[in-house]
Write a protein that holds these residues in place. Sequence first.
Motif, short mmCIF file in Angstrom:
data_model
loop_
_atom_site.label_atom_id
_atom_site.label_comp_id
_atom_site.label_asym_id
_atom_site.label_seq_id
_atom_site.Cartn_x
_atom_site.Cartn_y
_atom_site.Cartn_z
N ALA A 295 -22.41 -19.55 16.31
CA ALA A 295 -20.99 -19.54 16.66
C ALA A 295 -20.16 -19.99 15.47
O ALA A 295 -20.51 -20.96 14.79
N ALA A 296 -19.05 -19.29 15.24
CA ALA A 296 -18.14 -19.65 14.15
C ALA A 296 -16.70 -19.54 14.64
O ALA A 296 -16.34 -18.59 15.32
N ALA A 297 -15.88 -20.51 14.25
CA ALA A 297 -14.45 -20.51 14.59
C ALA A 297 -13.66 -20.53 13.28
O ALA A 297 -13.68 -21.53 12.56
N LEU A 298 -12.98 -19.43 12.98
CA LEU A 298 -12.29 -19.29 11.69
C LEU A 298 -10.85 -18.85 11.82
O LEU A 298 -10.16 -18.68 10.82
N LEU B 139 -20.40 -13.48 17.10
CA LEU B 139 -20.54 -14.85 16.59
C LEU B 139 -19.20 -15.57 16.47
O LEU B 139 -19.17 -16.79 16.33
N LEU B 140 -18.09 -14.83 16.51
CA LEU B 140 -16.77 -15.45 16.42
C LEU B 140 -16.40 -16.01 17.79
O LEU B 140 -16.08 -15.28 18.71
N ARG B 141 -16.47 -17.32 17.89
CA ARG B 141 -16.18 -17.99 19.16
C ARG B 141 -15.18 -19.10 18.89
O ARG B 141 -15.53 -20.23 18.55
N GLU B 142 -13.90 -18.75 19.01
CA GLU B 142 -12.84 -19.67 18.60
C GLU B 142 -12.74 -20.93 19.45
O GLU B 142 -12.19 -21.93 19.01
N GLU B 143 -13.30 -20.90 20.64
CA GLU B 143 -13.19 -22.08 21.50
C GLU B 143 -13.86 -23.31 20.89
O GLU B 143 -13.51 -24.44 21.22
N ILE B 144 -14.81 -23.12 19.98
CA ILE B 144 -15.51 -24.29 19.44
C ILE B 144 -14.68 -25.04 18.41
O ILE B 144 -15.08 -26.10 17.94
N SER B 145 -13.51 -24.49 18.04
CA SER B 145 -12.68 -25.21 17.06
C SER B 145 -12.03 -26.45 17.65
O SER B 145 -11.69 -27.39 16.94
N ALA B 146 -11.83 -26.47 18.97
CA ALA B 146 -11.25 -27.66 19.62
C ALA B 146 -12.25 -28.81 19.48
O ALA B 146 -13.44 -28.66 19.78
#
Length: 253
Positions: free
Chosen positions: A211-214, A239-246
């Motif tokens: 998972a990556a948040a960019l 793989l782009l999973r923006e929720e993990i940026s929180a």
Amino acid sequence: MKMEPSFCTAVFWRGGEKIDLNGQKPDAVRCLSVTGERKVNLSFLRDYPNLEELTLMEKCEGVEVLSELKQLHTLSLWLSAPVSWDNVSLPGLRVLHLRGEKNGDITPLLTSITYLHLEEMRKTEDLAPFLTPATRLQKLYLQSLPAVQELPALDGLPSLYALKLYELHKLNDLSALSHSHLRCFAASLIGDKLSAQALADAVMAIPNLEAAALQLADRSERRYGGIQKAFAAAGKSSLLREEISALTTWLSL
């Protein structure tokens, strides 16, 4: 539902002190923040044997007493005058948050931690001294480190699976990612001079990426379209999973 322990405070100024334990007795206190305008002798912490989380700010002495706090697992340091940690043993310490550059040589505190948060270190360029001894590290959060231009080697940290970057504007070398054991990577406001393609390539080079948040790499999200295209071209859009940026989500990974 589990109740979060309330944070108690001990503030020492030149004319006196104010200790607020929220009505608890010292031996019932689990979380304590200590601030000292004048230098605080920490020997008083012997009255708090069940501390689990401790924050030390400004000026302290007598840190050896921390070795007696057998329940201590989380330590936050933001000191304005360095102390020596040579005689401090904290085998139960798992979380270490360092703010600023005046905490002294914290190497003795690193051997057993699983989560390290480095913040607001204005002049620090090389992060290797913080990471090399932290062989059990699982999560790393690098925040507001304006002098850092390259990520340190991560291949010697086999348990490190989650990395979060915030405000590393001068970062231009992410090659260490390709030799890491990371699975989750989140980045906000980093690598201002890196192109979308270069940023995407560096992250996609993580061997075991899940998972990556960019999206928040820039405030304007100007590079994110290019990043999405690069991931799509490589068949890695999932793989782009923006929720993990929180932060709360990232900490729960």
